[in-house]
Motif scaffolding. Structure first.
Motif, PDB file in Angstrom:
ATOM      1  N   ASN A   5      41.212  45.757  36.636  1.00  0.00           N
ATOM      2  CA  ASN A   5      40.775  44.632  37.458  1.00  0.00           C
ATOM      3  C   ASN A   5      41.712  44.472  38.645  1.00  0.00           C
ATOM      4  O   ASN A   5      42.889  44.141  38.491  1.00  0.00           O
ATOM      5  N   GLU A   6      41.179  44.679  39.841  1.00  0.00           N
ATOM      6  CA  GLU A   6      41.996  44.618  41.055  1.00  0.00           C
ATOM      7  C   GLU A   6      42.500  43.208  41.352  1.00  0.00           C
ATOM      8  O   GLU A   6      43.470  43.025  42.072  1.00  0.00           O
ATOM      9  N   ASN A   7      41.837  42.191  40.781  1.00  0.00           N
ATOM     10  CA  ASN A   7      42.247  40.808  41.044  1.00  0.00           C
ATOM     11  C   ASN A   7      43.292  40.295  40.051  1.00  0.00           C
ATOM     12  O   ASN A   7      43.787  39.186  40.189  1.00  0.00           O
ATOM     13  N   LEU A  50      33.899  36.956  37.719  1.00  0.00           N
ATOM     14  CA  LEU A  50      33.618  37.225  36.313  1.00  0.00           C
ATOM     15  C   LEU A  50      34.500  38.346  35.776  1.00  0.00           C
ATOM     16  O   LEU A  50      34.962  38.289  34.624  1.00  0.00           O
ATOM     17  N   LYS A  51      34.766  39.348  36.589  1.00  0.00           N
ATOM     18  CA  LYS A  51      35.616  40.453  36.152  1.00  0.00           C
ATOM     19  C   LYS A  51      37.032  39.975  35.861  1.00  0.00           C
ATOM     20  O   LYS A  51      37.703  40.481  34.958  1.00  0.00           O
ATOM     21  N   GLY A  58      44.695  43.031  31.860  1.00  0.00           N
ATOM     22  CA  GLY A  58      44.458  43.536  33.208  1.00  0.00           C
ATOM     23  C   GLY A  58      43.223  44.391  33.367  1.00  0.00           C
ATOM     24  O   GLY A  58      42.929  44.869  34.469  1.00  0.00           O
ATOM     25  N   ASN A  59      42.503  44.601  32.283  1.00  0.00           N
ATOM     26  CA  ASN A  59      41.281  45.399  32.336  1.00  0.00           C
ATOM     27  C   ASN A  59      40.061  44.502  32.175  1.00  0.00           C
ATOM     28  O   ASN A  59      40.001  43.694  31.240  1.00  0.00           O
ATOM     29  N   SER A  60      39.101  44.660  33.073  1.00  0.00           N
ATOM     30  CA  SER A  60      37.900  43.827  33.060  1.00  0.00           C
ATOM     31  C   SER A  60      36.849  44.417  32.130  1.00  0.00           C
ATOM     32  O   SER A  60      36.681  45.640  32.061  1.00  0.00           O
ATOM     33  N   TYR A  61      36.138  43.529  31.455  1.00  0.00           N
ATOM     34  CA  TYR A  61      34.998  43.972  30.671  1.00  0.00           C
ATOM     35  C   TYR A  61      33.810  44.186  31.596  1.00  0.00           C
ATOM     36  O   TYR A  61      33.580  43.417  32.538  1.00  0.00           O
ATOM     37  N   ARG A 342      39.362  37.886  26.606  1.00  0.00           N
ATOM     38  CA  ARG A 342      38.239  36.979  26.828  1.00  0.00           C
ATOM     39  C   ARG A 342      36.955  37.796  26.996  1.00  0.00           C
ATOM     40  O   ARG A 342      36.816  38.546  27.967  1.00  0.00           O
ATOM     41  N   ARG A 343      36.054  37.650  26.034  1.00  0.00           N
ATOM     42  CA  ARG A 343      34.877  38.506  25.980  1.00  0.00           C
ATOM     43  C   ARG A 343      33.680  37.857  26.681  1.00  0.00           C
ATOM     44  O   ARG A 343      33.350  36.689  26.418  1.00  0.00           O
TER      45      ARG A 343
END
Length: 360
Positions: A5-7, A50-51, A58-61, A342-343
């Motif tokens: 996740n870049e953010n 949302l990401k 640090g990784n987006s679902y 957080r799913r």
């Protein structure tokens, strides 16, 4: 699956309730994700939000675009193709808040002697499961995870219960009963008193006051008075009426009578139920489905259950996922309860509940 996740995790700092409830925090959120500086979020900017919200370490679902679009359209109340500040405020309190501030309970279903070593031991069922295997898994969750509440459900049958094969001749069978003679254990019948309900016939089990009805001796039972984490404790008894079974910890099988569980959980403000226990394809599955129907966010702990029939367990798990439950392993629970993991599935279940009730 996740992606970097870049953010970063923009939302973790808002786990502080004072900061979260400050309206300026919503303004800061809008500014952060509003890359074109038009004081609103378009669909792509909303996706980036949302990401960041649904991420772990640090990784987006990954979230299906159809689901992103559905949430975007729902909260875009004036239908201008943008999420304005007032619309983001709605999203902030109705989706982000339960994501960052869930109230979590561990619901332990029927981890009783008769299902482990007694008259209805899973070792004698088609699955040949050993129910005792889940006890250390559940104990570890009790010891290490800061749930707000620990709840235990207990099958608690009178000796003349209608689910017992030993009692099948004590009640009149309905005309539409699939079997009327040469009835065996695990057959299903229909009694005249409840002509629309199939009753599986089990060996007599969990009879009130017997050793078989007790929780397994090695299962940790939390004492609310001495618990170092200050957790509430709930005990709920089910299947207490002679003529109707109760697989679910919430209702009997005809949904004519409700247990105390839902009322007890709502008093405590519980939103998320982490469910484990016995039997995965019967009482755990029925409890989970009823919890979904009551708008709890349901997390089913796959290695924390054992069941009667392996094929049916798989079918029940598919049904649960299709109805909004999340299937996880016990190793994932700590970070989820702590809101580090957080799913999106849970938030989408919250969204669907809002959409059904049209509560923008």
């Amino acid at each position: 699956m996740t992606e970097q996740n870049e953010n970063g995790d923009f939302f973790l700092k808002y786990r502080n309730e004072t900061l979260f409830n400050d309206k300026n925090s919503i303004v800061q959120c809008l500014k952060y994700f509003d890359k074109d500086n038009d004081q609103s979020l378009d669909l792509n900017e909303f996706e980036q939000l949302l990401k960041s919200l649904f991420s772990h370490n640090g990784n987006s679902y990954q979230i299906e675009m159809a689901k992103i679009k559905a949430m975007f359209d729902f909260f875009d109340s004036n239908k201008d193709g943008k999420i304005q500040l007032i619309e983001l405020e709605n999203f902030w309190f109705k989706i982000i808040k339960p994501t960052l501030f869930p109230k979590n309970a561990l619901l332990i279903v029927d981890v009783q002697n008769d299902f482990i070593t007694g008259t209805l031991s899973l070792t004698n069922c088609p699955s040949k499961h050993n129910g005792a295997e889940i006890v250390p898994i559940i104990n570890n969750l009790i010891d290490t995870v800061p749930f707000e509440t620990i709840a235990y459900s207990i099958d608690w049958h009178p000796a003349d219960h209608s689910s017992f094969i030993e009692n099948v001749n004590n009640r009149k069978l309905a005309e539409n009963s699939p079997i009327k003679e040469n009835i065996k254990t695990f057959d299903s019948v229909i009694y005249e008193a409840y002509p629309n309900v199939l009753q599986i016939l089990w060996p007599a089990h969990c009879i009130q006051g017997t050793n078989g009805a007790k929780l397994h001796a090695d299962l940790k039972q939390v004492d609310a008075k001495t618990d170092s984490l200050g957790r509430s404790v709930i005990y709920v008894y089910k299947g207490c009426l002679s003529d109707i079974d109760s697989y679910s910890a919430f209702f009997d099988n005809c949904r004519l009578n409700e247990t105390s569980l839902h009322n007890d959980l709502k008093k405590l403000g519980i939103t998320d139920l982490y469910i484990c226990g016995i039997a995965a394809d019967v009482c755990v599955a029925y409890t989970s489905m009823d919890a979904l129907g009551l708008n709890y966010r349901v997390i089913y702990i796959q290695d924390g259950v054992r069941g009667v029939d392996s094929d049916n367990i798989k079918k029940q798990e598919i049904n649960l996922v299709n109805n909004g439950a999340l299937l996880i392993k016990s190793k994932d629970v700590y970070d989820m309860v702590g809101c580090k993991d957080r799913r999106p599935e849970l938030a989408y279940a919250t969204f669907l509940s809002l959409a059904r009730s049209n509560k923008v």
